[in-house]
Design an enzyme around this catalytic site. Structure first.
Site, PDB file in Angstrom:
ATOM      1  NE  ARG A  15      87.042 -15.073  22.623  1.00 47.01           N
ATOM      2  CZ  ARG A  15      86.462 -16.248  22.853  1.00 47.01           C
ATOM      3  NH1 ARG A  15      86.191 -16.628  24.091  1.00 47.01           N
ATOM      4  NH2 ARG A  15      86.154 -17.050  21.852  1.00 47.01           N
ATOM      5  CG  ASN A 226      88.259 -19.353  20.477  1.00 44.59           C
ATOM      6  OD1 ASN A 226      88.489 -18.992  19.339  1.00 44.59           O
ATOM      7  ND2 ASN A 226      87.438 -20.350  20.754  1.00 44.59           N
TER       8      ASN A 226
HETATM    9 CA    CA Z   1      85.149 -19.707  16.622  1.00 46.83          CA
END
Ligand code: CA
Ligand code: UD1
Length: 450
Positions: A15, A226
């Site tokens: 991501r 992330n």
């Molecule tokens: Ca994670």
């Protein structure tokens, strides 16, 4: 008790939408994983194992720059967190003591939290770090019975009742290394994700006559990175905590929100930092310095009472002795600036040693690069470099020597000498007046002609 850190950093970080492995994205000019390592250093670990996968070679190279003793373990396939930790087993062969598992993408675990986990290990075989989640989302849930942590259930595998639990798994786990690997050997992958789950060791611990408990920390510490958005948020959180730390340590920040730090920035007390100052990696500043507005620092050291800026740039290897003055539009690189020495205006000092009590005039340049090699300039103590001097390195100007303004200094100047390296001036009486007359009449003729 001896401690080992196991840092998980094998995930791809899809991501992030990046060619760079996730844990190498920087916060405070240091890779993400270096932040987790810094927290773990509170335990003075005897060994550190970094489990790498995607982009493993790049991660290993960066790790070696931080600490050559970090051992790299490779997880070729990402089969789950338990499988990842198992890859550290060989690296910890013969190690006796506690192992603590940290995530490379979780930068804000505090030293205090890690010390509390180590403390809790005295009363339980397995210690997990949990947090009360505002939105538990897809975190693993900690199933508690009083102080006992009976098991951890992943969101995917949880019942409705279990999903209602808000006490969640941060991912950090501590256990004696031999116990950790013994438990990990028994972890299977019969679950919703088909992965080997590290949290499963909690239930296995109870089944094999061992105990487990949880320590809680604030949710803010468990923030993971992330996405680029989370990276930006993490940078902002990092900067505000570094600013608060500097203020607490007795540093004046005139406009804290405009000052940017690196993970390793150190600033001594009673130093004043004016607005819009940026600290790149590797900067140390002693006490009582003044760093004026819009200055940029990287890989340099500023000693007591020195002043820098406004609009100055200290590059790697710049080292200012006590009470040195670096003024506006001055760049210093790989150079020692002596005690009380002044370099106040529009100057480049690179690859140089400048002695104590010397004055470097405006517009001085050390011509340190011949297009292939770098050369050094040495200027002694109490010397006076006239404005607009070009010091063509390699060259030495002795103690108490002087250079005349505008000189191009290509040969060494002995101590106490005055070097004049410029064309001799010639004055032509009344020539200016005659030139003006001639030019003005030329202009008048041209205008008539039009
Ligand atoms: Ca994670
Ligand atoms: C994990 C926990 C979950 C917890 C959450 C906290 C498991 C099964 N679940 O879930 O209980 O609430 O973290 O964020 O552990 N990694 C590897 N190799 C692998 C898999 C993961 O190195 O094979 C690393 C990742 O790079 C990452 C960390 O382990 O740093 C966690 O992995 P991730 O896939 O994010 O776990 P979650 O599903 O979030």
């Amino acid at each position: 008790m001896a401690t080992a850190l196991i840092l998980l950093a094998a995930g791809q970080g899809t991501r992030m939408n990046s060619d760079l492995p996730k844990v190498l994205h920087p916060i405070g000019n240091a890779p993400l994983f270096a932040h987790a390592l810094a927290s773990g250093s509170a335990l003075e670990p005897e060994r550190t194992v970094l489990v790498v996968g995607h982009g493993g070679d790049l991660v290993a190279t960066e790790a070696a720059k931080i600490d050559e003793e970090i051992v790299i373990a490779r997880q070729e396939e990402q089969l789950g967190t338990a499988h990842a930790v198992l890859q550290a087993k060989d690296a910890l062969a013969g190690f006796e003591g506690d192992a603590i598992v940290l995530y490379g993408d979780t930068p804000f675990i505090s030293e205090d939290t890690i010390l509390r986990m180590a403390e809790a290990r005295k009363s339980a075989d397995v210690v997990v770090l949990g947090f009360e989640a505002a939105d538990p989302a897809r975190y693993g849930r900690l199933v508690m019975e009083g102080d006992r942590l009976t098991r951890i259930v992943e969101y995917k595998d949880a019942t409705e009742a279990e999903r209602a639990i808000t006490f969640c798994n941060s991912g950090l786990i501590a256990a004696e290394a031999s116990v950790l690997f013994e438990l990990l050997d028994q972890v299977g992958n019969d679950n919703a994700a088909g992965e080997y789950y590290l949290p499963d060791i909690v239930e296995i611990a109870w089944k094999t006559g061992r105990t487990a408990t949880a320590v809680a920390c604030d949710e803010s510490e468990t923030l993971g990175v992330n996405t680029r958005t989370e990276l930006a948020r993490a940078e902002a959180i990092f900067q505000s905590s570094k600013r608060a730390e500097a203020l607490d340590n007795g540093v004046t920040l005139m406009a804290p929100e405009t000052v940017f730090f690196s993970l390793d920035t150190y600033i001594g007390r009673d130093t004043v930092v004016e607005p819009n100052v940026i600290f790149g990696p590797g900067v140390t500043v002693e006490s009582g310095a003044r760093l004026r507005a819009f200055s940029h620092f990287e890989g340099c050291h500023v000693s007591m009472g020195a002043t820098v800026g406004p609009f100055a740039r200290l590059r790697p290897g710049a080292e200012l002795a006590n009470n040195a003055h670096i003024g506006n539009f001055v760049e210093v690189k790989n150079a020692l600036i002596g005690e009380g020495t002044k370099v106040n205006h529009l100057t480049y000092i690179g690859d140089a040693d400048i002695g104590d009590g010397t004055n470097i005039g405006a517009g001085t340049i050390t011509c340190n690069y011949d297009g292939v090699f770098k050369h050094r300039t040495v200027v002694g103590r109490n010397a006076f470099i006239g404005s607009n001097t070009m010091l063509v390195a390699p060259v030495t100007v002795g103690d108490e020597a002087m250079t005349a303004s505008g000189s191009v200094i290509t040969t060494n100047v002995e101590p106490g000498a005055l070097a004049i390296g410029r064309a001799k001036q010639v004055n032509k009486p009344m020539l200016a007046v005659r030139m003006f007359e001639k030019l003005k009449s030329l202009k008048a003729k041209k205008q008539k002609g039009q």
